[in-house]
Design an enzyme around this catalytic site. Structure first.
Site: not given
Ligand code: UD1
Length: 371
Positions: A34, A56, A124, A185, A189, A229, A244-246
């Site tokens: 990909d 694919d 997942s 997504y 899964k 993340v 960047i923290i949400f």
């Molecule tokens: C992730 C994976 C998903 C997987 C799951 C379980 C991604 C996008 N998500 O989901 O594929 O199935 O774990 O293993 O790969 N956050 C920030 N800043 C950022 C990015 C994220 O603060 O720049 C925060 C988000 O708001 C969230 C947390 O980090 O609260 C985790 O986010 P993320 O890594 O996207 O994971 P999941 O949604 O838990």
């Protein structure tokens, strides 16, 4: 054994392939490479001892040819599109690849004289939605809905008890929790998992579904802004930009190191695992702000994360795994702590290219109203 790993050039898949080769199996990698993940290149870590079929998962003919030609006995089905946010607007693509790809695989197994005798599918933690919580005041355990827009707009981040409205505490989430999906997504899964188990049970093909929690480690694409993340923060810090923290950063996830996930994949070969579903995590929650701080510290950079107090639509607050079942039934034991895993990730990241596409992805989410 002859083993097919779909998605075997990916982050988790490639580590699994290495381990299977080490264990003297004949391994076939089936992967499309990909572009969003591999940026048009063949990854340097692709194991030369494995056969590599670049194709694919939606290509029925080629997938069938591969399974028959290599007399595949075990299939690890890891090929998938993995961006949660992205799945909310690339709906057709996510369903085509994740659900359509799985339907190809099962259709081929069922309608041909194959040698397949075991199927292990990557599911997942996102299929749970929110994890399990406990309200002290009401003495009740429950699995809440997503936090409401009204609540989040007031920056009230923690989950509240639906009855007494006090803040509740997160508990380990067991495999018996409801699967309440909040993204295409996650739904894809859940469907993958169920499709594999249904066909497995119907045709007596031992099938195992592994619900991976937040997997991290080397080889996770540092240039894919839709990935997990830890990789996103790593890429930002390497590029001298603040993560960047949400929300407030106190939301937690269960970070499990990639080789521990591989351990679970190997253990799933045991017959005790057949027709079952297992959580694969570390069993411990880690705060998102701590992830950013730990990476910066271990990298040796004085970069402070930026807390935005904004939220991503559909995000859950806390979820960490109850790993009692996999420990007891299969002997799983996570070996790499979060801190050691981050050290390994940083060491690798220092020698790896990381293009920071974060802002572009953020814009895209904003335009779609997801941020
Ligand atoms: C992730 C994976 C998903 C997987 C799951 C379980 C991604 C996008 N998500 O989901 O594929 O199935 O774990 O293993 O790969 N956050 C920030 N800043 C950022 C990015 C994220 O603060 O720049 C925060 C988000 O708001 C969230 C947390 O980090 O609260 C985790 O986010 P993320 O890594 O996207 O994971 P999941 O949604 O838990």
């Amino acid at each position: 054994m002859n083993i097919l790993v779909t998605g075997g050039a990916g982050f988790i898949g490639s580590f699994l392939v290495d381990e299977l080769i080490k264990r003297k199996h004949k391994v076939v990698i089936y992967d499309v490479l990909d572009n969003q993940v591999h940026l048009g290149k063949i990854p340097y870590y692709l194991n030369k001892k494995a056969e590599f079929v670049r194709a694919d998962i939606r290509d029925y003919k080629l997938l069938k040819k591969t399974i028959l030609k290599y007399k595949i006995e075990v299939i690890y089905h890891l090929a998938a599109k993995v961006g949660v946010g992205q799945s909310q607007y690339q709906i057709k693509e996510y369903i085509d690849v994740n659900v359509g790809g799985t339907s190809n695989l099962l259709d081929i197994i069922v309608n041909n004289k194959t040698t397949v005798k075991k199927l292990i599918v990557a599911s997942s933690m996102s299929t749970y939605g929110e994890g399990m919580y406990y309200c002290r005041k009401c003495n009740k355990e429950f699995q809440p809905d997503l936090r409401s827009k009204e609540q989040l707009d007031k920056c009230l981040w923690e989950v509240l008890c639906p009855e007494c409205k006090t803040v509740v505490e997160a508990k380990p989430t067991t495999e018996t929790a409801k699967q309440v999906c909040h993204s295409i997504y996650a739904l894809s899964k859940k469907v993958q998992e169920e499709m594999c188990l249904i066909i497995g049970k119907t045709y007596n093909i031992p099938t195992v579904a592994l619900r991976f929690f937040n997997v991290f480690g080397p080889r996770q694409s540092l240039s894919n802004p839709y990935t997990g993340v830890a990789a996103i923060f790593m890429s930002r810090i390497k590029n001298n930009k603040p993560p960047i923290i949400f929300e407030d950063g106190l939301q937690t996830r269960d970070f499990v190191y990639v080789t521990d996930v591989v351990q679970s994949c190997i253990l799933a070969l045991k017959s005790q695992a057949d027709y079952k579903v297992y959580n694969v995590g570390c069993g411990k929650p880690v705060g998102i702000l701590d992830v950013a701080k730990t990476i910066a510290k271990v990298y040796g950079k004085d970069i402070k994360p930026e807390i935005r107090n904004k939220y991503r639509k559909g995000d859950i607050r806390h979820c960490f795994a109850d790993i009692t079942k996999i420990k007891k039934e299969l002997g799983f034991k996570p070996k790499i702590s979060f801190e050691d895993g981050i050290k390994k990730l940083v060491l690798w990241a220092k020698t790896t290219e990381a293009k920071d596409f974060y802002e572009q992805a953020e814009k895209e989410l904003q335009q779609k109203g997801l941020l």
